[in-house]
Design a protein around this motif. Sequence first.
Motif, PDB file in Angstrom:
ATOM      1  N   THR A 126      -8.169   9.353   0.947  1.00 46.52           N
ATOM      2  CA  THR A 126      -8.511   8.191   1.774  1.00 46.52           C
ATOM      3  C   THR A 126      -7.898   6.970   1.096  1.00 46.52           C
ATOM      4  OG1 THR A 126     -10.589   9.187   2.515  1.00 46.52           O
ATOM      5  CG2 THR A 126     -10.366   6.804   2.748  1.00 46.52           C
ATOM      6  N   ILE A 127      -6.847   6.413   1.696  1.00 48.82           N
ATOM      7  CA  ILE A 127      -6.135   5.274   1.119  1.00 48.82           C
ATOM      8  C   ILE A 127      -6.898   4.009   1.494  1.00 48.82           C
ATOM      9  CG2 ILE A 127      -3.949   4.032   1.060  1.00 48.82           C
ATOM     10  CD1 ILE A 127      -2.569   6.618   1.848  1.00 48.82           C
ATOM     11  N   ARG A 128      -7.283   3.220   0.480  1.00 49.13           N
ATOM     12  CA  ARG A 128      -8.101   2.035   0.702  1.00 49.13           C
ATOM     13  C   ARG A 128      -7.334   0.757   0.366  1.00 49.13           C
ATOM     14  NH1 ARG A 128     -13.347   3.544   1.493  1.00 49.13           N
ATOM     15  NH2 ARG A 128     -13.825   5.724   0.984  1.00 49.13           N
ATOM     16  N   ALA A 129      -7.822  -0.360   0.893  1.00 47.58           N
ATOM     17  CA  ALA A 129      -7.187  -1.661   0.653  1.00 47.58           C
ATOM     18  C   ALA A 129      -7.441  -2.088  -0.789  1.00 47.58           C
ATOM     19  CB  ALA A 129      -7.744  -2.696   1.618  1.00 47.58           C
ATOM     20  N   PRO A 130      -6.387  -2.372  -1.549  1.00 48.94           N
ATOM     21  CA  PRO A 130      -6.595  -2.800  -2.941  1.00 48.94           C
ATOM     22  C   PRO A 130      -7.074  -4.238  -3.065  1.00 48.94           C
ATOM     23  CG  PRO A 130      -4.262  -2.735  -2.421  1.00 48.94           C
ATOM     24  CD  PRO A 130      -4.965  -2.194  -1.221  1.00 48.94           C
ATOM     25  N   ILE A 131      -6.764  -5.104  -2.073  1.00 54.94           N
ATOM     26  CA  ILE A 131      -7.187  -6.501  -2.104  1.00 54.94           C
ATOM     27  C   ILE A 131      -7.675  -6.902  -0.715  1.00 54.94           C
ATOM     28  CG2 ILE A 131      -5.582  -7.133  -3.948  1.00 54.94           C
ATOM     29  CD1 ILE A 131      -3.812  -8.426  -1.786  1.00 54.94           C
ATOM     30  N   SER A 132      -8.354  -8.026  -0.656  1.00 56.61           N
ATOM     31  CA  SER A 132      -8.738  -8.594   0.633  1.00 56.61           C
ATOM     32  C   SER A 132      -7.603  -9.462   1.157  1.00 56.61           C
ATOM     33  CB  SER A 132     -10.013  -9.425   0.490  1.00 56.61           C
ATOM     34  OG  SER A 132     -11.081  -8.638   0.024  1.00 56.61           O
TER      35      SER A 132
ATOM     36  N   VAL B  90       0.852  -1.186   0.000  1.00 61.10           N
ATOM     37  CA  VAL B  90       0.000   0.000   0.000  1.00 61.10           C
ATOM     38  C   VAL B  90       0.890   1.240   0.000  1.00 61.10           C
ATOM     39  CG1 VAL B  90      -1.813   1.247   1.212  1.00 61.10           C
ATOM     40  CG2 VAL B  90      -1.796  -1.257   1.218  1.00 61.10           C
ATOM     41  N   ARG B  91       0.738   2.072  -1.036  1.00 58.08           N
ATOM     42  CA  ARG B  91       1.483   3.329  -1.145  1.00 58.08           C
ATOM     43  C   ARG B  91       0.511   4.468  -1.440  1.00 58.08           C
ATOM     44  NH1 ARG B  91       5.125  -0.353  -3.440  1.00 58.08           N
ATOM     45  NH2 ARG B  91       7.219  -0.253  -2.545  1.00 58.08           N
ATOM     46  N   PRO B  92       0.842   5.673  -1.016  1.00 60.50           N
ATOM     47  CA  PRO B  92      -0.045   6.811  -1.307  1.00 60.50           C
ATOM     48  C   PRO B  92       0.034   7.209  -2.771  1.00 60.50           C
ATOM     49  CG  PRO B  92       1.923   7.555  -0.171  1.00 60.50           C
ATOM     50  CD  PRO B  92       1.993   6.063  -0.175  1.00 60.50           C
ATOM     51  N   GLN B  93      -1.054   7.651  -3.317  1.00 53.97           N
ATOM     52  CA  GLN B  93      -1.093   8.148  -4.689  1.00 53.97           C
ATOM     53  C   GLN B  93      -1.185   9.671  -4.746  1.00 53.97           C
ATOM     54  OE1 GLN B  93      -4.387   5.244  -5.659  1.00 53.97           O
ATOM     55  NE2 GLN B  93      -3.189   5.013  -7.528  1.00 53.97           N
ATOM     56  N   VAL B  94      -1.301  10.307  -3.576  1.00 56.61           N
ATOM     57  CA  VAL B  94      -1.232  11.765  -3.472  1.00 56.61           C
ATOM     58  C   VAL B  94      -0.335  12.104  -2.289  1.00 56.61           C
ATOM     59  CG1 VAL B  94      -3.497  12.190  -4.520  1.00 56.61           C
ATOM     60  CG2 VAL B  94      -3.311  11.801  -2.045  1.00 56.61           C
ATOM     61  N   SER B  95       0.159  13.309  -2.267  1.00 58.76           N
ATOM     62  CA  SER B  95       1.046  13.752  -1.192  1.00 58.76           C
ATOM     63  C   SER B  95       0.250  14.490  -0.128  1.00 58.76           C
ATOM     64  CB  SER B  95       2.146  14.660  -1.760  1.00 58.76           C
ATOM     65  OG  SER B  95       2.896  13.984  -2.760  1.00 58.76           O
ATOM     66  N   GLY B  96       0.769  14.430   1.099  1.00 56.91           N
ATOM     67  CA  GLY B  96       0.109  15.147   2.179  1.00 56.91           C
ATOM     68  C   GLY B  96       0.481  14.591   3.536  1.00 56.91           C
ATOM     69  N   ILE B  97      -0.155  15.119   4.556  1.00 60.14           N
ATOM     70  CA  ILE B  97       0.073  14.722   5.944  1.00 60.14           C
ATOM     71  C   ILE B  97      -0.953  13.655   6.333  1.00 60.14           C
ATOM     72  CG2 ILE B  97       0.188  15.495   8.326  1.00 60.14           C
ATOM     73  CD1 ILE B  97       2.433  16.584   6.641  1.00 60.14           C
TER      74      ILE B  97
ATOM     75  N   GLN C 151     -10.560  18.313 -15.807  1.00 57.78           N
ATOM     76  CA  GLN C 151      -9.903  18.852 -14.625  1.00 57.78           C
ATOM     77  C   GLN C 151     -10.708  18.580 -13.356  1.00 57.78           C
ATOM     78  OE1 GLN C 151      -9.401  22.970 -15.704  1.00 57.78           O
ATOM     79  NE2 GLN C 151      -7.522  22.577 -16.893  1.00 57.78           N
ATOM     80  N   VAL C 152     -12.028  18.678 -13.478  1.00 54.11           N
ATOM     81  CA  VAL C 152     -12.871  18.338 -12.322  1.00 54.11           C
ATOM     82  C   VAL C 152     -12.720  16.865 -11.964  1.00 54.11           C
ATOM     83  CG1 VAL C 152     -15.257  18.134 -11.530  1.00 54.11           C
ATOM     84  CG2 VAL C 152     -14.528  20.189 -12.754  1.00 54.11           C
ATOM     85  N   LEU C 153     -12.685  16.000 -12.978  1.00 54.85           N
ATOM     86  CA  LEU C 153     -12.521  14.568 -12.724  1.00 54.85           C
ATOM     87  C   LEU C 153     -11.184  14.280 -12.045  1.00 54.85           C
ATOM     88  CD1 LEU C 153     -13.525  11.671 -13.036  1.00 54.85           C
ATOM     89  CD2 LEU C 153     -12.513  11.642 -15.338  1.00 54.85           C
ATOM     90  N   ALA C 154     -10.108  14.897 -12.516  1.00 57.36           N
ATOM     91  CA  ALA C 154      -8.787  14.688 -11.908  1.00 57.36           C
ATOM     92  C   ALA C 154      -8.776  15.180 -10.467  1.00 57.36           C
ATOM     93  CB  ALA C 154      -7.715  15.400 -12.729  1.00 57.36           C
ATOM     94  N   ALA C 155      -9.386  16.344 -10.224  1.00 58.61           N
ATOM     95  CA  ALA C 155      -9.422  16.865  -8.848  1.00 58.61           C
ATOM     96  C   ALA C 155     -10.259  15.959  -7.947  1.00 58.61           C
ATOM     97  CB  ALA C 155      -9.993  18.291  -8.861  1.00 58.61           C
ATOM     98  N   THR C 156     -11.344  15.395  -8.510  1.00 61.68           N
ATOM     99  CA  THR C 156     -12.174  14.479  -7.719  1.00 61.68           C
ATOM    100  C   THR C 156     -11.402  13.211  -7.369  1.00 61.68           C
ATOM    101  OG1 THR C 156     -14.155  15.336  -8.818  1.00 61.68           O
ATOM    102  CG2 THR C 156     -14.342  13.214  -7.692  1.00 61.68           C
ATOM    103  N   ILE C 157     -10.649  12.686  -8.343  1.00 61.10           N
ATOM    104  CA  ILE C 157      -9.852  11.477  -8.087  1.00 61.10           C
ATOM    105  C   ILE C 157      -8.806  11.741  -7.011  1.00 61.10           C
ATOM    106  CG2 ILE C 157      -8.187   9.885  -9.101  1.00 61.10           C
ATOM    107  CD1 ILE C 157      -9.738  10.102 -11.734  1.00 61.10           C
ATOM    108  N   ASP C 158      -8.108  12.854  -7.107  1.00 63.24           N
ATOM    109  CA  ASP C 158      -7.099  13.192  -6.097  1.00 63.24           C
ATOM    110  C   ASP C 158      -7.737  13.334  -4.716  1.00 63.24           C
ATOM    111  OD1 ASP C 158      -5.087  13.088  -7.939  1.00 63.24           O
ATOM    112  OD2 ASP C 158      -5.017  15.266  -8.293  1.00 63.24           O
TER     113      ASP C 158
ATOM    114  N   ARG D  18      -6.010   8.158   6.179  1.00 67.46           N
ATOM    115  CA  ARG D  18      -6.637   9.376   5.689  1.00 67.46           C
ATOM    116  C   ARG D  18      -5.581  10.481   5.683  1.00 67.46           C
ATOM    117  NH1 ARG D  18     -11.453   9.319   8.338  1.00 67.46           N
ATOM    118  NH2 ARG D  18     -12.410   8.302   6.537  1.00 67.46           N
ATOM    119  N   ILE D  19      -5.476  11.147   4.517  1.00 65.59           N
ATOM    120  CA  ILE D  19      -4.523  12.245   4.319  1.00 65.59           C
ATOM    121  C   ILE D  19      -5.282  13.564   4.361  1.00 65.59           C
ATOM    122  CG2 ILE D  19      -2.889  13.263   2.667  1.00 65.59           C
ATOM    123  CD1 ILE D  19      -2.268  10.472   1.684  1.00 65.59           C
ATOM    124  N   ASP D  20      -4.626  14.619   4.865  1.00 64.63           N
ATOM    125  CA  ASP D  20      -5.240  15.944   4.926  1.00 64.63           C
ATOM    126  C   ASP D  20      -5.742  16.339   3.534  1.00 64.63           C
ATOM    127  OD1 ASP D  20      -6.073  18.432   5.605  1.00 64.63           O
ATOM    128  OD2 ASP D  20      -4.060  19.302   5.748  1.00 64.63           O
ATOM    129  N   ALA D  21      -7.042  16.578   3.406  1.00 60.28           N
ATOM    130  CA  ALA D  21      -7.666  16.782   2.105  1.00 60.28           C
ATOM    131  C   ALA D  21      -8.000  18.238   1.810  1.00 60.28           C
ATOM    132  CB  ALA D  21      -8.946  15.941   2.015  1.00 60.28           C
TER     133      ALA D  21
END
Length: 384
Positions: free
Chosen positions: A174-180, A67-74, A162-169, A94-97
């Motif tokens: 919130t970093i989620r489990a990719p697998i069970s 599990v790695r973050p896909q966005v930067s933050g605290i 741009q709205v879609l990219a901002a929504t994805i970021d 959860r990263i500061d959003a």
Amino acid sequence: MPTFRLIAPILAAALAFTAPASPATAQQAPGGEAPPMPVTVVTVEASDVLLTSTLPGRVAASGLAEVRPQVSGIVTERLFEEGRPVEAGDPLYRIDAASYEAAKAAAEAGLAQAEAQLRAAQREEMRQQELLDRNVTSRQVFDDAVAARDVAAAAVKVAEAQVLAATIDLERTTIRAPISGTVGLSQTTQGALVTAGQSTALTVIRKLDPVNVDVTQSAAEILQWRRTGQQVAEEEGVTVALRLADGGQYEHEGFLAAAEPHVNEQTGVIVLRLEFPNPERFLLPGMYVQVVMPQGVVQNAILAPQEGVTRDRRGRPVAMVVNEENQVEMRELTVQRDQGNQWVVTEGLTPGDRIIVAGLQKVAPGMVVKPEERGAAEAAPTGN
């Protein structure tokens, strides 16, 4: 006279202490021949023998996700318990959003502006169309209005992206489990700064049911069995057993999940991947195990006790066999391989042969012996 008095007692004593006849002499058979030598034998039978080989391996998770973050933050919060099962999609961190919420708001505002410009361009196009129909304006002005409308429409699509990219970021804060699977220890804490795509994983999720065990099998052995038409472990439907590091047997059987279609040029082996169910989470990744791998089936083979097989001066395997006349015969054997405490013999023995397993040092070919089956000899009571 004195000399006679000394000799007479000595002769009487010598006669009194004369040794009796030996038991062997007393038990001789009529005609002075010794009785047959007793030996212990085992009667062998032919059967189809499944050959197995014990191969070392290590347990590996059937699924693994770092599990790695896909966005930067605290990191503001850790949302899971270490060492516990998690399901795919469960929140882990959860990263500061705040900054990503602002970026999404700006993208939405840009989209609204682009949509407004598109509506204005569409109205201008309609007005120029009416003027052109009444020949009040030129064709060039109308074409310019159509081009402005197309540019405004493209600007709307850019703003939507741009709205879609901002929504994805924003969602990725919130970093989620990719697998069970079972989540490991956390490698970060609340308040730590993380960056997108960093080399250090925040935690690792492993799927432990089922688990994989990778072993190597000699390509020469596989080729040998395929040439003889025998069934080998790479074929479907072959189950394998697992022996643990403490010598105990694993209660669940596994099966061949995949075989690498490639032979290692340096070692000459093929990697086999075996799959074992692990509902109790008893097997853990990295655990050393031994796989009891089927190698093939030998048709009509004979299992000869190892204590009844010796080597001659040339190093060839031989066995002493008692024939129907209770005479000893020496047989040269063709041994396929060992199987536990027995030899797998393909030539030299026939079903019903009696192999001598005890008393080999006292017999020779052609000697008449008194054979007794090993089970009966062990059950017979001993004399006082």
